[in-house]
Structure formats: structure tokens, C-alpha cells
Enzyme design. Sequence first.
Site, PDB file in Angstrom:
ATOM      1  N   CYS A  79      16.226   2.750 -64.584  1.00  0.00           N
ATOM      2  CA  CYS A  79      15.999   3.088 -65.993  1.00  0.00           C
ATOM      3  C   CYS A  79      15.729   4.586 -66.159  1.00  0.00           C
ATOM      4  O   CYS A  79      16.631   5.389 -66.012  1.00  0.00           O
ATOM      5  CB  CYS A  79      14.889   2.216 -66.566  1.00  0.00           C
ATOM      6  SG  CYS A  79      14.833   2.275 -68.353  1.00  0.00           S
ATOM      7  N   HIS A 167      16.573  -3.311 -65.423  1.00  0.00           N
ATOM      8  CA  HIS A 167      15.365  -3.486 -64.587  1.00  0.00           C
ATOM      9  C   HIS A 167      15.562  -4.623 -63.583  1.00  0.00           C
ATOM     10  O   HIS A 167      15.546  -5.786 -63.973  1.00  0.00           O
ATOM     11  CB  HIS A 167      14.160  -3.790 -65.481  1.00  0.00           C
ATOM     12  CG  HIS A 167      13.704  -2.604 -66.255  1.00  0.00           C
ATOM     13  ND1 HIS A 167      12.758  -1.727 -65.780  1.00  0.00           N
ATOM     14  CD2 HIS A 167      14.102  -2.120 -67.446  1.00  0.00           C
ATOM     15  CE1 HIS A 167      12.571  -0.756 -66.651  1.00  0.00           C
ATOM     16  NE2 HIS A 167      13.377  -0.971 -67.678  1.00  0.00           N
ATOM     17  N   GLU A 169      13.460  -5.570 -61.415  1.00  0.00           N
ATOM     18  CA  GLU A 169      12.172  -6.158 -61.035  1.00  0.00           C
ATOM     19  C   GLU A 169      11.742  -7.302 -61.938  1.00  0.00           C
ATOM     20  O   GLU A 169      10.856  -8.059 -61.584  1.00  0.00           O
ATOM     21  CB  GLU A 169      11.082  -5.068 -61.014  1.00  0.00           C
ATOM     22  CG  GLU A 169      10.722  -4.436 -62.356  1.00  0.00           C
ATOM     23  CD  GLU A 169      11.645  -3.298 -62.788  1.00  0.00           C
ATOM     24  OE1 GLU A 169      12.784  -3.239 -62.291  1.00  0.00           O
ATOM     25  OE2 GLU A 169      11.233  -2.488 -63.634  1.00  0.00           O
ATOM     26  N   SER A 221     -18.981 -13.107 -52.563  1.00  0.00           N
ATOM     27  CA  SER A 221     -19.247 -13.575 -53.920  1.00  0.00           C
ATOM     28  C   SER A 221     -18.818 -15.027 -54.116  1.00  0.00           C
ATOM     29  O   SER A 221     -19.075 -15.609 -55.158  1.00  0.00           O
ATOM     30  CB  SER A 221     -18.468 -12.710 -54.909  1.00  0.00           C
ATOM     31  OG  SER A 221     -17.081 -12.994 -54.781  1.00  0.00           O
ATOM     32  N   GLY A 222     -18.147 -15.582 -53.110  1.00  0.00           N
ATOM     33  CA  GLY A 222     -17.591 -16.923 -53.302  1.00  0.00           C
ATOM     34  C   GLY A 222     -16.171 -16.855 -53.819  1.00  0.00           C
ATOM     35  O   GLY A 222     -15.472 -17.852 -53.886  1.00  0.00           O
ATOM     36  N   GLY A 223     -15.722 -15.661 -54.199  1.00  0.00           N
ATOM     37  CA  GLY A 223     -14.368 -15.500 -54.717  1.00  0.00           C
ATOM     38  C   GLY A 223     -13.359 -15.261 -53.595  1.00  0.00           C
ATOM     39  O   GLY A 223     -13.724 -15.128 -52.430  1.00  0.00           O
ATOM     40  N   VAL A 224     -12.084 -15.207 -53.995  1.00  0.00           N
ATOM     41  CA  VAL A 224     -11.002 -15.116 -53.021  1.00  0.00           C
ATOM     42  C   VAL A 224     -11.029 -13.781 -52.259  1.00  0.00           C
ATOM     43  O   VAL A 224     -10.931 -13.756 -51.034  1.00  0.00           O
ATOM     44  CB  VAL A 224      -9.631 -15.266 -53.738  1.00  0.00           C
ATOM     45  CG1 VAL A 224      -8.489 -15.127 -52.750  1.00  0.00           C
ATOM     46  CG2 VAL A 224      -9.560 -16.605 -54.442  1.00  0.00           C
ATOM     47  N   ASP A 225     -11.176 -12.675 -52.994  1.00  0.00           N
ATOM     48  CA  ASP A 225     -11.032 -11.365 -52.358  1.00  0.00           C
ATOM     49  C   ASP A 225     -12.109 -11.109 -51.302  1.00  0.00           C
ATOM     50  O   ASP A 225     -11.800 -10.713 -50.175  1.00  0.00           O
ATOM     51  CB  ASP A 225     -11.067 -10.240 -53.403  1.00  0.00           C
ATOM     52  CG  ASP A 225      -9.970 -10.395 -54.430  1.00  0.00           C
ATOM     53  OD1 ASP A 225      -9.006 -11.137 -54.153  1.00  0.00           O
ATOM     54  OD2 ASP A 225     -10.077  -9.802 -55.519  1.00  0.00           O
ATOM     55  N   SER A 226     -13.368 -11.330 -51.662  1.00  0.00           N
ATOM     56  CA  SER A 226     -14.420 -11.021 -50.689  1.00  0.00           C
ATOM     57  C   SER A 226     -14.329 -11.975 -49.500  1.00  0.00           C
ATOM     58  O   SER A 226     -14.613 -11.588 -48.360  1.00  0.00           O
ATOM     59  CB  SER A 226     -15.813 -11.058 -51.331  1.00  0.00           C
ATOM     60  OG  SER A 226     -16.158 -12.344 -51.753  1.00  0.00           O
ATOM     61  N   THR A 227     -13.883 -13.200 -49.745  1.00  0.00           N
ATOM     62  CA  THR A 227     -13.782 -14.162 -48.640  1.00  0.00           C
ATOM     63  C   THR A 227     -12.689 -13.748 -47.664  1.00  0.00           C
ATOM     64  O   THR A 227     -12.888 -13.738 -46.444  1.00  0.00           O
ATOM     65  CB  THR A 227     -13.487 -15.578 -49.184  1.00  0.00           C
ATOM     66  OG1 THR A 227     -14.484 -15.911 -50.148  1.00  0.00           O
ATOM     67  CG2 THR A 227     -13.482 -16.608 -48.079  1.00  0.00           C
TER      68      THR A 227
END
Length: 510
Positions: A79, A167, A169, A221-227
Site C-alpha cells: 500500500c 493488503h 495481511e 497474577s494467575g493470568g496467561v502471560d505471567s504464568t
Amino acid sequence: MQNNVLILDFGSQYTQLIARRVRELNIYCEIHPFNKVPKNIESFKAVILSGSPFSVRAENAPHPDLSKIKGHKPLLGVCYGAQYLAHFYGGSVEPSNIREYGRANLSEISENETLLNGFEKDCQVWMSHSDTIAKLPTNGIRLASTKDVANAAYRIDGEETYAIQFHPEVYHTTYGKQLLENFLVNIAKVEQTWTPAAFVDTTVADLKAKTGNDKVVLGLSGGVDSTVAAVLLHKAIGKNLYCIFVNNGLLRKDEYQNVLDQYEHMGLNVKGVDASERFLDALKGISDPELKRKAIGRVFIEVFDDEAHLVQDVHWLAQGTIYPDVIESVSVTGGPSATIKSHHNVGGLPDFMKLKVVEPLRMIFKDEVRRVGKEMGIDAELLGRHPFPGPGLGIRILGDVTAEKIRILQEVDAIFVNGLKKWGLYDKVWQAGAMLLPVNSVGVMGDERTYEKVVALRAVESTDGMTADWVDLPYKFLQETSNHIINRVKGVNRVVYDISSKPPATIEWE
Ligand code: XMP
């Protein structure tokens, strides 16, 4: 990183999507602002120029330095990128008579062109531009046209330089991913070696090399990222990783114990700290949402800091920061702007902690975090958990926070979320939760008049939380949930369902 692809960003809303499509091909790539070409440009195998809200004809249009790129390595302009290559290398770009937004079809497609391998005549592409390439650059060879756009794709003879007006993508370009594969794999000869398993191997090795025998603390934190960050570090340094999981008393019902058990089961060296009372004390009498957030953030830092100090000789703080928080995006209103955000929940730790920061996920997207987690055997249920705000139920209780209100909201939330799971709706919803409103309303139970709390249920679809729409949950489900809440949770006599989109509403009520 070997086999690295560079995406130069000109501020298009789709730039991150290009990166995700490239990574879906198991190819590693990085996004950099157009005017910060990395110093180690030699190590990149191919370059993609993104789209942009600018017109190349505008005075303040972004001008990249392509001196070490164009003609030296495989280059694909998308583009704005395609228009830039035309405008500044001997061709011309003019305002379109017909603005092309949305669907178009490639009516003319050159044969035997590697870039368009597999493209069928009249296949759909997605356009979004108001300028058009009137004349190709020097040595330009047209590769495809649509009804309204003569130069929808071209290449430059004698170079590995390619350009497309559409595009690749976006999902609506039928062969978009094919085109990226043609360019990266068949033309640029980039190897498809970027897999979750490869990421785990290289990251674990990097973490080992970086932290050596040092101790690292991490706030779970119990969340995905920190785990996922914790499991990667655990693989690398084992018991030298000290995880701290703070119960702020604002978690979901039974979440503290359940998640703690899960972490221990995973072999993590984790310390649970129940600081509920401290948080509740700090929140006493505060109704203003920003002040509540500040109080919760402050106490979190105090508790975390106390705990981190109990670990002797710690050098590193690990965080679950992910790539969208790190990318320096180009602002639409002018030059590139650093939009680096500190991680929501562990952000702003006091300077005096003097810890070096390690962020194992800083180069990957959320969906990749999940794939990496799966690769390492993390439980699917944990990986599929809805996002949950760091300040927890504290921002879902409108007005001041008390122990009784937390109890009510935990019960309501549990009925709602467990109901979604029971009805097979949980995975179809991006985020769900309940809000406790600061109003009482009149009701009748048996022969008695009641004057009790109203709760609002919220379930949204989204991809990144930036925009969201409410989910059309089945009436039968809402009916059953409402009945369960009113019959089982003492203190609530009315349930409403939030049907507002973001924008203009937000996901949380605060
Ligand atoms: P809003 O309410 O701004 O929320 O539409 C967008 C997303 O961000 C989450 N959120 C937070 N997450 N710490 C977090 O980790 C926070 O302080 C925080 N505040 C909002 C919210 O749950 C939604 O997913």
C-alpha cells in the site's frame, strides 16, 4: 535472531497484523518505526514496508532510509510502501478518481510470477487507499490490475523489489498469506523455523545465559502471560526463580487457592501472600475509581517489595510484558512516538528495588504466548482464561469497596462464569464478568418488599480489548443465570445485561 524479517512501520493500523501473518508462517519478524532502521540491518533477510494513513504526496509524509535495503535485499512494499517506491524511484502517484476501500478483484494477473503463485483470476483482495500509482518506477513491471487500479502489483526488474497496492495481511485478501509465503519463502528464501518449540529452546538458553546463577523474582497474577513467563524461567533457572502470588482479596471466588494449587502442581517455586486485609484497609471509604486504582497499585507494590526483600540477594525482576506493549508504533499525527507502556499490574515498581528487568515474552504476541504455553504443557484451561484486570473486583464494585460487597460480587461472578462454562459459551466470549452497582432498587420476594443491590453482567467479543462488542448470549442462558443469582445471592434483587459496545463504552465500568 536468524531468519529475521524486518517490517518498517509507517503507522498503518494493519502493521501488527502483517507481523502476525508472517509469524503464522513460522518466520520470525520484528516491527521497527520507518525512521529507525536497525543498525544490524545486514542480518535481516527481507524487508516489508507497511501501509500508512499518509499520502506520499503530503509534505510531512514519512521517508525511510532505504539506502541499505532497496536493491540489496528482498523488499516488499504494501500500500503506502508500494506508493512510496513508485513516487520516489521514477514513477508517479496521483489522487484516485475512484477511492478504493474494501473488496476488489484482481482481473489481470501476470503468469509465471513467483510473487503471485497460486493466485486465481478474479480473486478477492482488500484495498484501502485514496491515491493511485499512475506510473510505475524505473524498470517497473506490472504484475496485476483490478478494474479500477492498473498497477495493483508490480516488481522492479533486476532487483528483488516487489510492491502491492492491496493488503495481504487482512483476512479478506483470499491469497494474502500465500503472497507473503511466496515473497518470504520462495523469493527471499527465509527458512520457516520459528515455532513454539524453537522459541522455548532459544528463550530458555537466552534466559540461562542472561541470569546465570542469579535469583529472579516474578509476580504471578494467575493470568496467561505471567504464568507462561514463569514456566519459561523455571525451565531455565529452576529454583532460582522466586514467584510471588499476592492475594489482594479482589480475585474471583476461590481463585487464590485454586491458582496457588495449580502453580504448586506445576512445580513452580511460588509463595502465596494473603494480603486481603491490607488492601481492604487501604480501600476503606474510597469511591473514586482512579483513587481506588492508585490505592490498589500502591499496596501491591508495598506487599511485593516486602516479599521480594525476603529473598536474599535477588538481582532480577521478571515481567510478563508482551510484544504489543513494546512495539514503538508510528503515530498518525506525526513522527514516530514511543508508546511503550509499563506492564499494567507490576508497572512502576519503585526505583529503590534496583532490580534488572527480564521479560521473556517481550517479542511475542498474545496468541503466540498461548501456543508457547501449550508447547510447555500448561493446562489448556489456564491458557484459555479470560483476561482479568489487575485491580480485580475493586474496579467492578462501583463506589466504595467493603468485604460484604466483595462477597456478593464473587458469588454473582462465579454463577455467571460457571454458567458460561456449563453452557459451552465460555470460549466463545473474550471476557466476561459482573459489576456491582452503587444503587439499591425495590423488589419483592415472597410477600416481602426488598430494597437490594443491582448487578450488571457484561460479556464481550474482542481481539485485543481495544474495541469490543457485547455478546448476544441466549435468552435462556440469561434467564437461568438471572434466576440463580437472585435466588442464591443474598443482597441482590435485580440483574441487568450490558449491551454497550466499546467505544463509546469501556469494558470495565469502574
Ligand atoms: P477497558 O475497561 O479500558 O478495559 O475497556 C480494556 C481491557 O483492559 C483490562 N483492564 C486491565 N487489565 N490491569 C489489567 O491487567 C488493569 O489495571 C486493567 N484495567 C482494565 C480490562 O479488563 C479489559 O480486558
